[in-house]
Write a protein that holds these residues in place. Structure first.
Motif, short mmCIF file in Angstrom:
data_model
loop_
_atom_site.label_atom_id
_atom_site.label_comp_id
_atom_site.label_asym_id
_atom_site.label_seq_id
_atom_site.Cartn_x
_atom_site.Cartn_y
_atom_site.Cartn_z
N PRO A 1 -48.21 -38.17 29.32
CA PRO A 1 -49.63 -37.77 29.37
C PRO A 1 -49.85 -36.48 30.15
O PRO A 1 -50.72 -35.67 29.79
N LYS A 2 -49.09 -36.28 31.22
CA LYS A 2 -49.22 -35.05 32.00
C LYS A 2 -48.80 -33.85 31.14
O LYS A 2 -49.45 -32.80 31.16
N LEU A 3 -47.72 -34.03 30.40
CA LEU A 3 -47.25 -32.96 29.52
C LEU A 3 -48.29 -32.66 28.45
O LEU A 3 -48.57 -31.49 28.15
N PHE A 4 -48.89 -33.71 27.89
CA PHE A 4 -49.88 -33.51 26.84
C PHE A 4 -51.13 -32.82 27.38
O PHE A 4 -51.68 -31.92 26.75
N ARG A 5 -51.58 -33.24 28.56
CA ARG A 5 -52.76 -32.61 29.15
C ARG A 5 -52.52 -31.14 29.48
O ARG A 5 -53.40 -30.29 29.34
N GLN A 6 -51.30 -30.84 29.91
CA GLN A 6 -50.96 -29.47 30.28
C GLN A 6 -51.12 -28.52 29.10
O GLN A 6 -51.60 -27.40 29.24
N CYS B 1 -48.31 -27.51 20.75
CA CYS B 1 -47.49 -28.67 21.10
C CYS B 1 -46.02 -28.43 20.76
O CYS B 1 -45.14 -28.98 21.44
N GLY B 2 -45.76 -27.63 19.74
CA GLY B 2 -44.37 -27.27 19.47
C GLY B 2 -43.77 -26.50 20.64
O GLY B 2 -42.62 -26.73 21.03
N GLU B 3 -44.57 -25.60 21.20
CA GLU B 3 -44.12 -24.86 22.38
C GLU B 3 -43.89 -25.80 23.56
O GLU B 3 -42.91 -25.66 24.31
N ALA B 4 -44.77 -26.79 23.72
CA ALA B 4 -44.64 -27.75 24.82
C ALA B 4 -43.35 -28.54 24.71
O ALA B 4 -42.61 -28.71 25.68
N LEU B 5 -43.06 -29.03 23.52
CA LEU B 5 -41.86 -29.83 23.32
C LEU B 5 -40.60 -28.99 23.51
O LEU B 5 -39.62 -29.45 24.12
N ALA B 6 -40.61 -27.77 22.98
CA ALA B 6 -39.44 -26.90 23.13
C ALA B 6 -39.17 -26.62 24.60
O ALA B 6 -38.01 -26.68 25.06
N ALA B 7 -40.23 -26.36 25.37
CA ALA B 7 -40.07 -26.06 26.78
C ALA B 7 -39.57 -27.29 27.55
O ALA B 7 -38.71 -27.18 28.43
N TYR B 8 -40.10 -28.46 27.19
CA TYR B 8 -39.69 -29.67 27.90
C TYR B 8 -38.22 -30.00 27.64
O TYR B 8 -37.45 -30.27 28.57
N VAL B 9 -37.85 -29.99 26.35
CA VAL B 9 -36.47 -30.33 26.01
C VAL B 9 -35.49 -29.32 26.62
O VAL B 9 -34.44 -29.69 27.14
N LYS B 10 -35.87 -28.04 26.59
CA LYS B 10 -35.01 -27.03 27.20
C LYS B 10 -34.87 -27.26 28.69
O LYS B 10 -33.78 -27.11 29.26
N GLY B 11 -35.95 -27.68 29.33
CA GLY B 11 -35.90 -27.94 30.77
C GLY B 11 -35.04 -29.13 31.13
O GLY B 11 -34.54 -29.23 32.26
N GLN B 12 -34.87 -30.05 30.19
CA GLN B 12 -34.05 -31.24 30.44
C GLN B 12 -32.57 -31.01 30.12
O GLN B 12 -31.72 -31.81 30.48
N SER B 13 -32.27 -29.89 29.45
CA SER B 13 -30.90 -29.64 29.02
C SER B 13 -30.06 -29.08 30.16
O SER B 13 -30.53 -28.30 30.99
N ASN B 14 -28.79 -29.46 30.19
CA ASN B 14 -27.85 -28.99 31.21
C ASN B 14 -26.96 -27.87 30.71
O ASN B 14 -26.02 -27.46 31.39
N GLY B 15 -27.23 -27.36 29.53
CA GLY B 15 -26.40 -26.29 28.98
C GLY B 15 -27.08 -25.64 27.80
O GLY B 15 -28.25 -25.90 27.51
N SER C 1 -34.63 -37.62 26.24
CA SER C 1 -36.08 -37.42 26.31
C SER C 1 -36.83 -38.30 25.32
O SER C 1 -38.05 -38.15 25.16
N PHE C 2 -36.14 -39.25 24.70
CA PHE C 2 -36.75 -40.02 23.62
C PHE C 2 -38.07 -40.66 24.02
O PHE C 2 -39.08 -40.55 23.32
N PHE C 3 -38.10 -41.36 25.14
CA PHE C 3 -39.31 -42.09 25.52
C PHE C 3 -40.46 -41.14 25.85
O PHE C 3 -41.61 -41.43 25.53
N VAL C 4 -40.16 -40.03 26.48
CA VAL C 4 -41.21 -39.05 26.78
C VAL C 4 -41.77 -38.49 25.48
O VAL C 4 -43.00 -38.39 25.31
N LEU C 5 -40.89 -38.15 24.54
CA LEU C 5 -41.35 -37.62 23.27
C LEU C 5 -42.14 -38.66 22.50
O LEU C 5 -43.17 -38.35 21.86
N ASP C 6 -41.70 -39.91 22.55
CA ASP C 6 -42.40 -41.00 21.88
C ASP C 6 -43.82 -41.12 22.41
O ASP C 6 -44.80 -41.21 21.64
N ARG C 7 -43.98 -41.13 23.72
CA ARG C 7 -45.31 -41.24 24.35
C ARG C 7 -46.15 -39.98 24.08
O ARG C 7 -47.36 -40.06 23.89
N PHE C 8 -45.48 -38.84 24.06
CA PHE C 8 -46.18 -37.58 23.79
C PHE C 8 -46.79 -37.60 22.39
O PHE C 8 -47.96 -37.25 22.19
N PHE C 9 -45.99 -38.02 21.41
CA PHE C 9 -46.48 -38.07 20.03
C PHE C 9 -47.56 -39.13 19.85
O PHE C 9 -48.46 -38.98 19.02
#
Length: 269
Positions: free
Chosen positions: A21-26, A83-97, A110-118
Motif C-alpha cells: 500500500p505504501k508503494l501504491f500510494r507513493q 505503475c509500470g515505473e513503480a514496479l520496475a523501480a521496486y524490483v530493481k531495488g530488491q535485486s542484488n545484481g 517480491s511476489f507477495f508485494v507485487l500481489d498486494r500492489f496489483f
C-alpha cells in the motif's frame, strides 16, 4: 520448498501487506484524477463549454458509452506508465545484481508485494471506472440546463440529483424526480432507495447489461426505473418496462415534468 518455513512465509506476507500500500500510494497519487481524465475526454469530443445542447440530447446514449470508455482508456494509459515505473523501480531495488537471473530472483522474492500492489491497483481501477461514468453522465446532464439540486441528503440517502429542487421535494416530494448514477448496479440500488425516501420515481443511470429479471422486478416494485444507453436497452432489456434509454428518459419523463413544473410556477420558463 526452498527451505522456507510456513511461519517465515506468513511473516513475509504480513510485511508485504504493509509495503505494497505504501508503494501504491507513493506512485498512485501521480495518476490524474478521474474527474480530470473525464473532462479531457469530454473536451476532446465536445470542445469547450458552452456545449451544443441539442447534439448532446440527441446523442446522449452514444456519448455516455464513448466518453466513459475514452476516459477509462486515458486512465489505463497513465496507470501503465506510472505503475509500470513503480514496479520496475521496486524490483530493481530488491535485486542484488544486474543479470537476468538476479532479476528473476528479485521478482520471485517480491511476489507477495507485487500481489498486494496489483490488488490495490485493481480496486483503484474499479473505483476510477465508476467515477468516470458518473462524471460523464453528470457533466452532460448539467450541460443540458435542467433544474436540479446536486447531492441532496434525503432520508439517509444521497442521490446525484433531485429534480427540480430540494425545496420542491420538501414541499411536494411526489412531484419530484430522483436521479443517480452507478456504473454497475448489483444490489447497490438499495443504497439509493431507502425506506424513508419518497418521490414520483427513482431513476438509476447505468451501463450494467447484466441485471437479472428477478432483480428488475424487485426494482419495479420500488418504482425504480433503470436508464441505460439505447443499444443496451435494445440488446439486453427489450421487454423490460422499467428499463428505458436516456433518450426515452428525456423525451417521455423529464421533459414532460419540466413542462408541468413550468406551468405550475415551480420553475421559471
Amino acid at each position: 520448498m526452498n527451505g522456507i518455513s510456513s511461519s517465515d512465509v506468513l511473516a513475509e506476507f504480513d510485511q508485504a501487506k504493509k509495503t505494497a500500500p505504501k508503494l501504491f500510494r507513493q506512485y498512485g497519487g501521480r495518476i490524474p484524477s478521474g474527474v480530470e481524465l473525464t473532462r479531457r475526454a469530454i473536451d476532446e469530443a465536445l470542445g469547450q463549454p458552452p456545449y451544443n445542447t441539442e447534439y448532446i440530447k440527441d446523442n446522449f446514449s452514444s456519448l455516455v458509452s464513448d466518453l466513459q470508455l475514452a476516459a477509462y482508456g486515458y486512465y489505463l494509459q497513465a496507470e501503465r506508465e506510472v505503475c509500470g515505473e513503480a514496479l520496475a523501480a521496486y524490483v530493481k531495488g530488491q535485486s542484488n545484481g544486474d543479470t537476468a537471473a538476479d532479476a528473476l530472483q528479485s521478482l520471485q522474492s517480491s511476489f507477495f508485494v507485487l500481489d498486494r500492489f496489483f490488488l490495490s491497483l485493481t480496486q483503484s481501477r474499479r473505483q476510477r471506472a465508476g467515477a468516470s461514468f458518473e462524471e460523464v453522465v453528470q457533466t452532460l446532464f448539467r450541460a443540458l440546463g435542467y433544474p436540479y439540486t446536486p447531492q441532496p441528503e434525503l432520508s439517509g440517502s444521497r442521490p446525484d440529483f433531485v429534480l427540480p429542487s430540494l425545496g420542491h421535494y420538501d414541499a411536494f416530494a411526489a412531484d419530484c424526480m430522483i436521479f443517480t448514477c452507478k456504473r454497475t448496479l448489483r444490489e447497490r440500488w438499495r443504497q439509493v432507495v431507502t425506506e424513508g425516501l419518497t418521490g414520483q420515481a427513482f431513476y438509476l443511470a447505468t451501463i450494467d447489461d447484466g441485471i437479472s429479471r428477478p432483480e428488475l422486478a424487485k426494482m419495479k416494485d420500488r418504482s425504480v426505473i433503470v436508464v441505460v444507453p439505447k443499444l443496451i436497452k435494445e440488446n439486453f432489456y427489450g421487454g423490460q418496462l422499467n428499463v428505458i434509454s436516456f433518450e426515452n428518459f428525456f423525451d417521455h419523463h423529464l421533459d414532460p415534468a419540466v413542462a408541468r413544473w413550468t406551468a405550475n410556477g415551480v420553475i421559471s420558463g
